[in-house]
Write a protein that holds these residues in place. Structure first.
Motif, PDB file in Angstrom:
ATOM      1  N   ASN A  63       0.817  -1.210   0.000  1.00 54.48           N
ATOM      2  CA  ASN A  63       0.000   0.000   0.000  1.00 54.48           C
ATOM      3  C   ASN A  63       0.856   1.269   0.000  1.00 54.48           C
ATOM      4  OD1 ASN A  63      -2.256  -1.630   0.106  1.00 54.48           O
ATOM      5  ND2 ASN A  63      -2.603  -1.342   2.298  1.00 54.48           N
ATOM      6  N   GLY A  64       1.909   1.280   0.811  1.00 56.89           N
ATOM      7  CA  GLY A  64       2.754   2.468   0.886  1.00 56.89           C
ATOM      8  C   GLY A  64       3.460   2.757  -0.423  1.00 56.89           C
ATOM      9  N   PHE A  65       4.007   1.724  -1.054  1.00 56.07           N
ATOM     10  CA  PHE A  65       4.725   1.925  -2.314  1.00 56.07           C
ATOM     11  C   PHE A  65       3.754   2.355  -3.416  1.00 56.07           C
ATOM     12  CE2 PHE A  65       7.374   1.122  -5.947  1.00 56.07           C
ATOM     13  CZ  PHE A  65       8.677   1.278  -5.488  1.00 56.07           C
ATOM     14  N   GLN A  66       2.628   1.686  -3.489  1.00 56.01           N
ATOM     15  CA  GLN A  66       1.655   2.027  -4.527  1.00 56.01           C
ATOM     16  C   GLN A  66       1.112   3.440  -4.358  1.00 56.01           C
ATOM     17  OE1 GLN A  66      -1.225  -1.211  -4.345  1.00 56.01           O
ATOM     18  NE2 GLN A  66      -0.186  -2.286  -6.012  1.00 56.01           N
ATOM     19  N   LEU A  67       0.979   3.892  -3.109  1.00 54.56           N
ATOM     20  CA  LEU A  67       0.480   5.251  -2.887  1.00 54.56           C
ATOM     21  C   LEU A  67       1.431   6.283  -3.476  1.00 54.56           C
ATOM     22  CD1 LEU A  67      -1.581   7.185  -1.681  1.00 54.56           C
ATOM     23  CD2 LEU A  67      -0.325   7.072   0.482  1.00 54.56           C
ATOM     24  N   TYR A  68       2.738   6.087  -3.266  1.00 53.71           N
ATOM     25  CA  TYR A  68       3.687   7.032  -3.854  1.00 53.71           C
ATOM     26  C   TYR A  68       3.550   7.054  -5.376  1.00 53.71           C
ATOM     27  CZ  TYR A  68       7.874   9.694  -4.860  1.00 53.71           C
ATOM     28  OH  TYR A  68       8.737  10.670  -5.316  1.00 53.71           O
ATOM     29  N   ALA A 299       4.988  16.818   4.744  1.00 56.47           N
ATOM     30  CA  ALA A 299       5.095  15.525   4.064  1.00 56.47           C
ATOM     31  C   ALA A 299       4.155  14.500   4.688  1.00 56.47           C
ATOM     32  CB  ALA A 299       6.533  15.027   4.120  1.00 56.47           C
ATOM     33  N   ASN A 300       3.998  14.537   6.001  1.00 59.34           N
ATOM     34  CA  ASN A 300       3.108  13.574   6.657  1.00 59.34           C
ATOM     35  C   ASN A 300       1.645  13.920   6.437  1.00 59.34           C
ATOM     36  OD1 ASN A 300       2.702  11.193   8.258  1.00 59.34           O
ATOM     37  ND2 ASN A 300       2.044  12.535   9.926  1.00 59.34           N
ATOM     38  N   ARG A 301       1.328  15.199   6.375  1.00 57.02           N
ATOM     39  CA  ARG A 301      -0.068  15.567   6.090  1.00 57.02           C
ATOM     40  C   ARG A 301      -0.489  15.049   4.716  1.00 57.02           C
ATOM     41  NH1 ARG A 301       1.555  20.229   8.940  1.00 57.02           N
ATOM     42  NH2 ARG A 301       2.021  21.401   7.028  1.00 57.02           N
ATOM     43  N   LEU A 302       0.408  15.170   3.754  1.00 54.24           N
ATOM     44  CA  LEU A 302       0.122  14.620   2.425  1.00 54.24           C
ATOM     45  C   LEU A 302      -0.028  13.106   2.480  1.00 54.24           C
ATOM     46  CD1 LEU A 302       0.020  14.502  -0.685  1.00 54.24           C
ATOM     47  CD2 LEU A 302       2.521  14.644  -0.682  1.00 54.24           C
ATOM     48  N   PHE A 303       0.962  12.447   3.067  1.00 55.53           N
ATOM     49  CA  PHE A 303       0.978  10.985   3.089  1.00 55.53           C
ATOM     50  C   PHE A 303      -0.177  10.410   3.904  1.00 55.53           C
ATOM     51  CE2 PHE A 303       2.497   7.319   5.706  1.00 55.53           C
ATOM     52  CZ  PHE A 303       2.411   6.352   4.717  1.00 55.53           C
ATOM     53  N   ALA A 304      -0.325  10.861   5.146  1.00 52.27           N
ATOM     54  CA  ALA A 304      -1.338  10.282   6.028  1.00 52.27           C
ATOM     55  C   ALA A 304      -2.742  10.545   5.520  1.00 52.27           C
ATOM     56  CB  ALA A 304      -1.172  10.838   7.447  1.00 52.27           C
ATOM     57  N   THR A 305      -2.963  11.734   4.954  1.00 53.98           N
ATOM     58  CA  THR A 305      -4.275  12.056   4.400  1.00 53.98           C
ATOM     59  C   THR A 305      -4.611  11.145   3.226  1.00 53.98           C
ATOM     60  OG1 THR A 305      -4.073  14.373   5.056  1.00 53.98           O
ATOM     61  CG2 THR A 305      -5.644  13.873   3.310  1.00 53.98           C
ATOM     62  N   ALA A 306      -3.664  11.037   2.295  1.00 54.83           N
ATOM     63  CA  ALA A 306      -3.908  10.216   1.109  1.00 54.83           C
ATOM     64  C   ALA A 306      -4.061   8.745   1.484  1.00 54.83           C
ATOM     65  CB  ALA A 306      -2.769  10.399   0.111  1.00 54.83           C
ATOM     66  N   TYR A 307      -3.265   8.273   2.438  1.00 53.93           N
ATOM     67  CA  TYR A 307      -3.329   6.865   2.842  1.00 53.93           C
ATOM     68  C   TYR A 307      -4.676   6.554   3.477  1.00 53.93           C
ATOM     69  CZ  TYR A 307      -1.608   2.322   4.442  1.00 53.93           C
ATOM     70  OH  TYR A 307      -1.428   0.978   4.632  1.00 53.93           O
ATOM     71  N   GLN A 308      -5.144   7.436   4.361  1.00 54.85           N
ATOM     72  CA  GLN A 308      -6.430   7.147   4.999  1.00 54.85           C
ATOM     73  C   GLN A 308      -7.574   7.245   3.994  1.00 54.85           C
ATOM     74  OE1 GLN A 308      -7.928   9.626   8.199  1.00 54.85           O
ATOM     75  NE2 GLN A 308      -8.764   7.812   9.187  1.00 54.85           N
ATOM     76  N   ARG A 309      -7.480   8.180   3.063  1.00 53.55           N
ATOM     77  CA  ARG A 309      -8.513   8.285   2.037  1.00 53.55           C
ATOM     78  C   ARG A 309      -8.586   7.011   1.192  1.00 53.55           C
ATOM     79  NH1 ARG A 309      -7.809  12.701  -2.611  1.00 53.55           N
ATOM     80  NH2 ARG A 309      -6.131  11.234  -3.084  1.00 53.55           N
ATOM     81  N   GLU A 310      -7.413   6.427   0.916  1.00 53.76           N
ATOM     82  CA  GLU A 310      -7.351   5.247   0.057  1.00 53.76           C
ATOM     83  C   GLU A 310      -7.739   3.963   0.794  1.00 53.76           C
ATOM     84  OE1 GLU A 310      -6.639   3.488  -3.683  1.00 53.76           O
ATOM     85  OE2 GLU A 310      -6.606   5.614  -3.135  1.00 53.76           O
ATOM     86  N   HIS A 311      -7.359   3.853   2.087  1.00 55.19           N
ATOM     87  CA  HIS A 311      -7.504   2.578   2.799  1.00 55.19           C
ATOM     88  C   HIS A 311      -8.380   2.656   4.044  1.00 55.19           C
ATOM     89  CE1 HIS A 311      -4.472   0.922   0.144  1.00 55.19           C
ATOM     90  NE2 HIS A 311      -3.678   1.940   0.427  1.00 55.19           N
ATOM     91  N   ASP A 312      -8.844   3.858   4.402  1.00 53.52           N
ATOM     92  CA  ASP A 312      -9.653   4.050   5.610  1.00 53.52           C
ATOM     93  C   ASP A 312      -8.926   3.529   6.847  1.00 53.52           C
ATOM     94  OD1 ASP A 312     -11.909   5.078   6.883  1.00 53.52           O
ATOM     95  OD2 ASP A 312     -12.944   3.158   6.883  1.00 53.52           O
TER      96      ASP A 312
END
Length: 398
Positions: A63-68, A299-312
């Motif tokens: 999930n982390g790699f695909q998100l980037y 950087a974390n606001r971008l990452f954590a926001t996008a990750y939660q949006r994608e995976h809840d």
């Protein structure tokens, strides 16, 4: 203005969309740093458990790699990416087979690996193929400085070093500290590092209790050792377990009625561990980790926001490290210019400089592992859910 918890805040950011954050981050780079776009694809191999007890960590790595990739038009260094995954399985033999499969498919670079114990068995294969592996979970200290193995995560003994140094300064003279860990090389290295930084001859540090190394302990696996721990009179326990072993340890620890304060490496309460342990059992556990989902940086606001949006889900440190591995490869491939080779990528990994990461800024040190901050977290209510809540910075290691 009413306060909102971390999950509510991330959902609010997600509603606004991650694209705005990405645009803001992109604006920090000058035109000279933009990669030259190419139609030549690069193939990246990702080793992650798709079956077995470590599948949860494997999912986080993917999930982390695909998100980037999703946030960067599925390109690394300007090249379209062919991401090929291979099942790491549950042991060193299956992990090595996964690596060999990806190498046979012509991977330019490899990433992933959930079980650090499997890395030693891959060493000769990786070095012989001269293809870089960017590990995204813990790595054994014995592999530091290996030419083609890099870490985007941490050395296995780092949390022990961070907590040993912290606890020696806060544990009262009247209290006693015990350590419990598996008998494999990783566990022994962790115990040695903890004792070294706490003070091996310190009178507060009492017994070390050992258990067999396993990724899937049974429901009574820890009980004999916990009985010994209970009679030791320890006030503080450092427990070096992660994944399903950590979950089962906590369940049996609580059912045996032990109430000593538990400190552990970050993987002890990562991913679904808190839910699997049960909120009441997990509450109050302290961990040392190089990441917390509530770190307040762009950087974390971008990452954590996008990750939660994608995976809840709130992102774990494993997901973050895999995301960073993609970012590091993006930079290294960009520095190669033209059509990169594996040897060029490996060379350029040493030249990527500082990484603007969700964990905070970090960089590779000479042994090819991160120089980075470590944080103290505690499992406690965060709004309506139980989470790893950031308390303070512990140390900079590496």
């Amino acid at each position: 203005m009413p306060q909102i918890d971390r999950r509510q805040a991330l959902k609010l950011f997600a509603a606004l969309g991650a694209a705005g954050f990405a645009a803001a981050c992109a604006s920090d780079e000058s035109a000279d740093n933009e990669p030259q776009l190419s139609d030549d694809p690069v193939r990246i191999g990702l080793v992650a458990p798709q079956t077995g007890p470590l599948k949860v960590i494997g999912d986080e790595l993917v999930n982390g790699f695909q998100l980037y990739l999703q946030l960067n038009q599925n390109r690394l260094g300007g090249h379209p990416v062919q991401l090929v995954t291979a099942d790491e399985g549950a042991d060193a033999k299956s992990a090595k087979a996964a690596v060999e499969s990806l190498l046979q498919q012509g991977a330019l670079a490899l990433t992933g690996v959930a079980n650090s114990a499997s890395l030693a068995g891959m060493r000769d294969t990786i070095e012989g193929a001269t293809v870089p592996l960017l590990a995204t979970n813990g790595v054994p200290g014995t592999l530091q400085g290996v030419l083609y193995i890099w870490s985007a995560s941490f050395v296995d003994s780092d949390p022990s070093q961070a907590l040993g140094g912290y606890l020696t300064g806060i544990v009262p003279a009247s209290q006693r500290v015990a350590v419990i860990a598996p008998t494999d090389d990783t566990g022994r290295d962790a115990v040695d590092k903890f004792r070294q930084t706490f003070g091996a001859t310190d009178a507060r540090l009492i017994e070390t209790f050992w258990t067999q190394a396993t990724t899937a302990p049974g429901k009574d696996f820890f009980r004999p050792t916990l009985g010994q721990l209970k009679t030791s009179g320890a006030d503080v326990v450092y427990a070096f377990y992660t994944g399903p072993a950590a979950v089962e340890f906590v369940k049996q620890y609580r059912s045996e009625g032990l109430d000593a304060t538990v400190y552990a490496p970050g993987g002890f309460t990562e991913g679904t561990a808190i839910e699997d342990m049960g909120d009441e059992a997990a509450q109050g556990i302290y961990t040392a980790m190089n990441y917390s989902a509530d770190l307040n940086n762009a950087a974390n606001r971008l990452f954590a926001t996008a990750y939660q949006r994608e995976h809840d889900l709130l992102p774990s440190a494993s997901a973050m490290a895999s995301y960073d591995a993609a970012q590091v490869l993006d930079r290294a491939i960009r520095l190669c210019r033209g059509r990169p080779t594996a040897q060029q990528v490996n060379l350029m990994l040493g030249r990527v400089g500082q990484i603007d990461s969700p964990r905070g800024t970090w960089q590779f040190n000479q042994p090819r592992t991160p120089q980075q901050r470590w944080y103290l977290r505690q499992v406690r209510p965060d709004g309506q859910v139980m989470s790893n809540v950031l308390l303070s910075e512990l140390a900079t290691l590496g």
